[in-house]
Design a protein around this motif. Structure first.
Motif, PDB file in Angstrom:
ATOM      1  N   ARG A 529       0.633  -1.002   0.116  1.00 49.54           N
ATOM      2  CA  ARG A 529       0.051   0.031   0.053  1.00 49.54           C
ATOM      3  C   ARG A 529       0.974   1.290   0.101  1.00 49.54           C
ATOM      4  O   ARG A 529       0.672   2.148  -0.852  1.00 49.54           O
ATOM      5  N   ALA A 530       1.740   1.350   0.982  1.00 49.41           N
ATOM      6  CA  ALA A 530       2.832   2.312   0.947  1.00 49.41           C
ATOM      7  C   ALA A 530       3.470   2.471  -0.335  1.00 49.41           C
ATOM      8  O   ALA A 530       3.705   3.774  -0.696  1.00 49.41           O
ATOM      9  N   ALA A 531       4.021   1.438  -0.698  1.00 49.71           N
ATOM     10  CA  ALA A 531       4.812   1.670  -2.207  1.00 49.71           C
ATOM     11  C   ALA A 531       4.016   2.002  -3.321  1.00 49.71           C
ATOM     12  O   ALA A 531       4.501   3.076  -4.090  1.00 49.71           O
ATOM     13  N   THR A 532       2.625   1.742  -3.480  1.00 49.69           N
ATOM     14  CA  THR A 532       1.831   2.149  -4.620  1.00 49.69           C
ATOM     15  C   THR A 532       1.425   3.531  -4.437  1.00 49.69           C
ATOM     16  O   THR A 532       1.310   4.145  -5.258  1.00 49.69           O
ATOM     17  N   LEU A 533       1.299   3.868  -2.951  1.00 55.41           N
ATOM     18  CA  LEU A 533       0.844   5.348  -2.683  1.00 55.41           C
ATOM     19  C   LEU A 533       2.193   6.164  -3.330  1.00 55.41           C
ATOM     20  O   LEU A 533       1.871   7.415  -3.797  1.00 55.41           O
ATOM     21  N   ASN A 534       3.201   5.906  -2.671  1.00 58.89           N
ATOM     22  CA  ASN A 534       4.538   6.547  -3.323  1.00 58.89           C
ATOM     23  C   ASN A 534       4.673   6.535  -4.741  1.00 58.89           C
ATOM     24  O   ASN A 534       4.863   7.673  -5.376  1.00 58.89           O
ATOM     25  N   ALA A 535       4.210   5.453  -5.428  1.00 57.80           N
ATOM     26  CA  ALA A 535       4.404   5.487  -6.863  1.00 57.80           C
ATOM     27  C   ALA A 535       3.512   6.378  -7.387  1.00 57.80           C
ATOM     28  O   ALA A 535       3.486   7.247  -8.512  1.00 57.80           O
ATOM     29  N   ALA A 536       2.098   6.586  -7.012  1.00 52.31           N
ATOM     30  CA  ALA A 536       1.146   7.218  -7.252  1.00 52.31           C
ATOM     31  C   ALA A 536       1.374   8.764  -7.181  1.00 52.31           C
ATOM     32  O   ALA A 536       1.245   9.798  -7.973  1.00 52.31           O
ATOM     33  N   LYS A 537       1.971   8.962  -6.011  1.00 54.69           N
ATOM     34  CA  LYS A 537       2.490  10.405  -5.726  1.00 54.69           C
ATOM     35  C   LYS A 537       3.573  10.895  -6.868  1.00 54.69           C
ATOM     36  O   LYS A 537       3.429  12.087  -7.288  1.00 54.69           O
ATOM     37  N   ASP A 538       4.433  10.095  -7.080  1.00 54.22           N
ATOM     38  CA  ASP A 538       5.641  10.342  -7.831  1.00 54.22           C
ATOM     39  C   ASP A 538       4.951  10.666  -9.378  1.00 54.22           C
ATOM     40  O   ASP A 538       5.353  11.694  -9.921  1.00 54.22           O
ATOM     41  N   LEU A 539       4.062   9.847  -9.748  1.00 55.83           N
ATOM     42  CA  LEU A 539       3.317   9.821 -11.047  1.00 55.83           C
ATOM     43  C   LEU A 539       2.345  10.957 -11.148  1.00 55.83           C
ATOM     44  O   LEU A 539       2.434  11.545 -12.546  1.00 55.83           O
ATOM     45  N   TYR A 540       1.858  11.157 -10.318  1.00 53.01           N
ATOM     46  CA  TYR A 540       0.272  11.851 -10.483  1.00 53.01           C
ATOM     47  C   TYR A 540       0.336  13.120  -9.542  1.00 53.01           C
ATOM     48  O   TYR A 540      -0.673  13.979  -9.864  1.00 53.01           O
ATOM     49  N   GLY A 541       0.895  12.929  -8.419  1.00 53.63           N
ATOM     50  CA  GLY A 541       0.833  14.128  -7.342  1.00 53.63           C
ATOM     51  C   GLY A 541      -0.038  13.482  -6.010  1.00 53.63           C
ATOM     52  O   GLY A 541      -0.778  12.760  -6.300  1.00 53.63           O
ATOM     53  N   ALA A 542       0.252  14.121  -4.998  1.00 56.47           N
ATOM     54  CA  ALA A 542      -0.230  13.750  -3.796  1.00 56.47           C
ATOM     55  C   ALA A 542      -1.701  13.957  -3.579  1.00 56.47           C
ATOM     56  O   ALA A 542      -2.367  13.254  -3.022  1.00 56.47           O
ATOM     57  N   GLY A 543      -2.013  15.016  -4.419  1.00 63.87           N
ATOM     58  CA  GLY A 543      -3.468  15.450  -4.004  1.00 63.87           C
ATOM     59  C   GLY A 543      -4.450  14.716  -5.443  1.00 63.87           C
ATOM     60  O   GLY A 543      -5.417  15.639  -5.772  1.00 63.87           O
ATOM     61  N   SER A 544      -3.771  13.980  -6.322  1.00 64.04           N
ATOM     62  CA  SER A 544      -4.382  13.598  -7.388  1.00 64.04           C
ATOM     63  C   SER A 544      -5.396  12.584  -7.273  1.00 64.04           C
ATOM     64  O   SER A 544      -5.518  12.036  -6.183  1.00 64.04           O
ATOM     65  N   ALA A 545      -6.192  12.380  -8.095  1.00 63.93           N
ATOM     66  CA  ALA A 545      -7.520  11.507  -8.277  1.00 63.93           C
ATOM     67  C   ALA A 545      -6.813  10.024  -8.055  1.00 63.93           C
ATOM     68  O   ALA A 545      -7.318   9.068  -7.484  1.00 63.93           O
ATOM     69  N   GLU A 546      -5.755   9.976  -8.818  1.00 59.86           N
ATOM     70  CA  GLU A 546      -5.068   8.717  -8.889  1.00 59.86           C
ATOM     71  C   GLU A 546      -4.794   8.291  -7.417  1.00 59.86           C
ATOM     72  O   GLU A 546      -4.607   7.013  -7.110  1.00 59.86           O
ATOM     73  N   TYR A 547      -3.959   9.229  -6.823  1.00 63.02           N
ATOM     74  CA  TYR A 547      -3.375   8.667  -5.502  1.00 63.02           C
ATOM     75  C   TYR A 547      -4.582   8.433  -4.594  1.00 63.02           C
ATOM     76  O   TYR A 547      -4.468   7.462  -3.662  1.00 63.02           O
ATOM     77  N   ALA A 548      -5.639   9.077  -4.629  1.00 66.12           N
ATOM     78  CA  ALA A 548      -7.056   8.900  -3.727  1.00 66.12           C
ATOM     79  C   ALA A 548      -7.380   7.695  -4.186  1.00 66.12           C
ATOM     80  O   ALA A 548      -7.905   6.897  -3.213  1.00 66.12           O
ATOM     81  N   ALA A 549      -7.463   7.366  -5.453  1.00 69.02           N
ATOM     82  CA  ALA A 549      -7.862   6.014  -5.688  1.00 69.02           C
ATOM     83  C   ALA A 549      -7.146   4.745  -5.414  1.00 69.02           C
ATOM     84  O   ALA A 549      -7.636   3.784  -5.065  1.00 69.02           O
TER      85      ALA A 549
END
Length: 560
Positions: A529-549
């Motif tokens: 979970r932590a790794a994929t959240l970090n990856a989503a933050k890198d790719l799309y931003g911490a405030g992105s819909a992708e990060y939340a998803a």
């Protein structure tokens, strides 16, 4: 349902389950290169500032290690070896290491150093925190005794089967994956079942007390055209040799497919005393197979096509050239063993191997998603190196299911349209189900877990993988019923929430970055979970819909 690895015979009378196995060399310590090209959205490096090279990244990481050895838990008794390097589009660098302690491989000693574009240290991910030292590197348990323990464990895992040609070779290691660092014997016991097919099991034994710490199965698979068994008529890049053609692809690292001639391997740890052949397929007119099992080349067409498509997926989507990221191809062996109901990736030969199936429960195991699954075991071994046991083992298997599925979608083959079923092409009516696994509702196979709980890690890795498979489906497709590839799916959730999907492409990018940058050998579901959240933050931003998803999809399978 047999634990689906080539290493075991059935533990119960239900049919064996294939396509999900791997064999790794001891420690799987290797240096590999991976360049993540075009997968990030942050601002790329300026045109007049070339990206750091692999050697640059290693140099920066070595400098960081030298100045921060204490913070990283590295002592004079340890040595480090580079396993993989990732350089982002903005120049950020990620260097993955393995460690030894007094020259002994350390299970759980791997770590990743993260660096800024200018080479400055940012952070590190370590498989295990704390000191890796053990009181002594002199074992009380002798190597022959450890070999006996492993051989007994192999027999116990194959109850009711008469095994032959059992060989067990121990390797002394430091085990930091199972609590306090312990001097241990890591022994791979190999043998053959009554049909001559290989069985193998890795056994981890306390080198002081003789107590078994853990054990797991270790068998973890010119332009012409070919008529395949499952994917219709497909294009093939081949090599002309005199007046004939070879099923070898010079455009993809000289990957080739050979005939195992229904023989099997006899291996001693990483050295195979007798290896089944891979007699290169040749053809007179560059039109291969007839679409039926009556022509031995038909299965070879499927295997080569699967390898080609998986190579193209990783290269075109993730910027990875070949399994190890070094542009070198692997090879396939088809027609392995007798009525062999499995397929496997083997690090020791850097090859995929496919059985023909018994014709009742399974047909030849050369379908597209199987090829993608097996090749991905190789990618995992060259990157995160997820230990093939407990929750990391479930994530290892899920990674292969996820990318095997994404390869199937990437192919866009009308004869085998993409869906979220695993192995649906190879199962026969005698199997009793329409697929090996169902990613929208993993429990439909009768054994896989839909939702995480504290006991998930006790399941066989092919069933604990269900949690991550379920997450991946929900992240890509969302919850609720829908038809995909002509198959009815229904993404249920464990918390009753409605989840919106972000699409297959974003799932693949997020999981690949998590695998190659943040996951380590010990990553469990909380770590994933932590790794994929970090990856989503890198790719799309911490405030992105992708990060939340990502967070919502993990919550929907009870992780977090």
């Amino acid at each position: 349902m047999r634990r689906p690895t080539t290493a075991t015979r059935p533990a119960s009378p239900t049919p064996p389950s294939p396509t999900t196995s791997r064999r790794t060399a001891a420690g799987t310590v290797a240096a590999a290169t991976a360049l993540l090209a075009g997968a990030l959205t942050p601002t790329a490096a300026a045109a007049d500032q070339p990206l750091p090279s692999r050697d640059d990244a290693i140099g920066h990481a070595q400098s960081a290690i030298a100045s921060l050895a204490g913070r990283l838990g590295i002592t004079d008794a340890q040595a480090t070896t580079v396993r993989d390097v990732v350089v982002d589009a903005d120049g950020s660098q990620h260097v993955r290491y393995d460690r030894t302690y007094h020259q002994l491989p350390v299970l759980g000693g791997d770590f990743v150093v993260h660096l800024a574009p200018d080479g400055g240290y940012r952070s590190a991910d370590r498989a295990v925190l704390g000191d890796l030292a053990v009181p002594s590197v002199k074992p009380s348990l002798t190597a022959p005794k450890a070999a006996d323990v492993a051989a007994a464990a192999l027999r116990a895992a194959n109850i009711g089967e008469t095994l032959r040609k059992i060989v067990a070779t121990p390797q002394l290691v430091v085990d930091a994956l199972h609590g306090e660092p312990t001097l241990a014997w890591r022994t791979e016991a190999t043998g053959q079942d009554s049909l001559g097919n290989p069985v193998a099991r890795v056994v981890l034994t306390d080198a002081r007390t003789g107590r078994q710490i853990d054990a797991w199965d270790s068998i973890e698979t010119a332009t012409g055209d070919g008529q395949s068994l499952y994917s219709g008529t497909v294009p093939l890049q081949t090599t002309q040799s005199g007046s004939s053609y070879q099923l070898k692809d010079a455009t993809r690292g000289n990957t080739y497919t050979g005939d195992a001639q229904n023989k099997t391997d006899t291996c001693l740890l990483v050295i195979c005393l007798e290896r089944a052949p891979a007699a290169l397929f040749t053809d007179a007119d560059n039109h291969w197979g007839n679409g039926a099992a009556s022509d031995r080349a038909s299965a070879a067409v499927d295997a080569q096509y699967g390898t080609d498509t998986t190579w193209d997926y990783y290269k075109n989507v993730h910027g990875r050239s070949g399994i190890a990221g070094d542009g070198k191809g692997s090879y396939n062996r088809v027609h392995y063993g007798t009525d062999y109901n499995n397929a496997f990736w083997d690090d020791t030969c850097f090859c995929m191997t496919y059985g023909d199936g018994d014709g009742t429960t399974f047909g030849p195991l050369v379908s597209l998603d199987v090829a993608g699954h097996e090749m991905t075991h190789g990618v995992t071994s060259k990157t995160a190196g997820l230990t093939y046991s407990r929750e990391p083992g479930g994530l290892n298997e899920a990674t292969s299911d996820i990318f095997g599925t994404l390869v199937e979608f990437y192919a866009a083959n009308a004869s085998d349209p993409g869906d979220w079923l695993i192995g649906e092409k190879i199962v026969k009516p005698g199997f009793g189900k329409s697929a090996l696994r169902y990613m929208d509702q993993p429990s439909k196979d009768g054994k896989s877990a839909d939702c995480w709980n504290s006991s998930v890690g006790k399941l066989d890795v092919h069933y604990s993988s269900g949690v991550a498979n379920h997450f991946a489906y929900l992240l890509a497709e969302g919850s609720g019923p829908k038809t995909i590839g002509g198959v009815q799916h229904n993404g249920t959730t464990c918390n009753g929430a409605t989840v919106s999907g972000i699409g297959k492409d974003k799932l693949g990018r997020i999981w690949y970055r998590a695998l190659t940058v943040y996951m380590t050998s010990s990553t469990d579901y909380a770590g994933a979970r932590a790794a994929t959240l970090n990856a989503a933050k890198d790719l799309y931003g911490a405030g992105s819909a992708e990060y939340a998803a990502v967070g919502a999809a993990w919550s929907a399978v009870s992780v977090g």
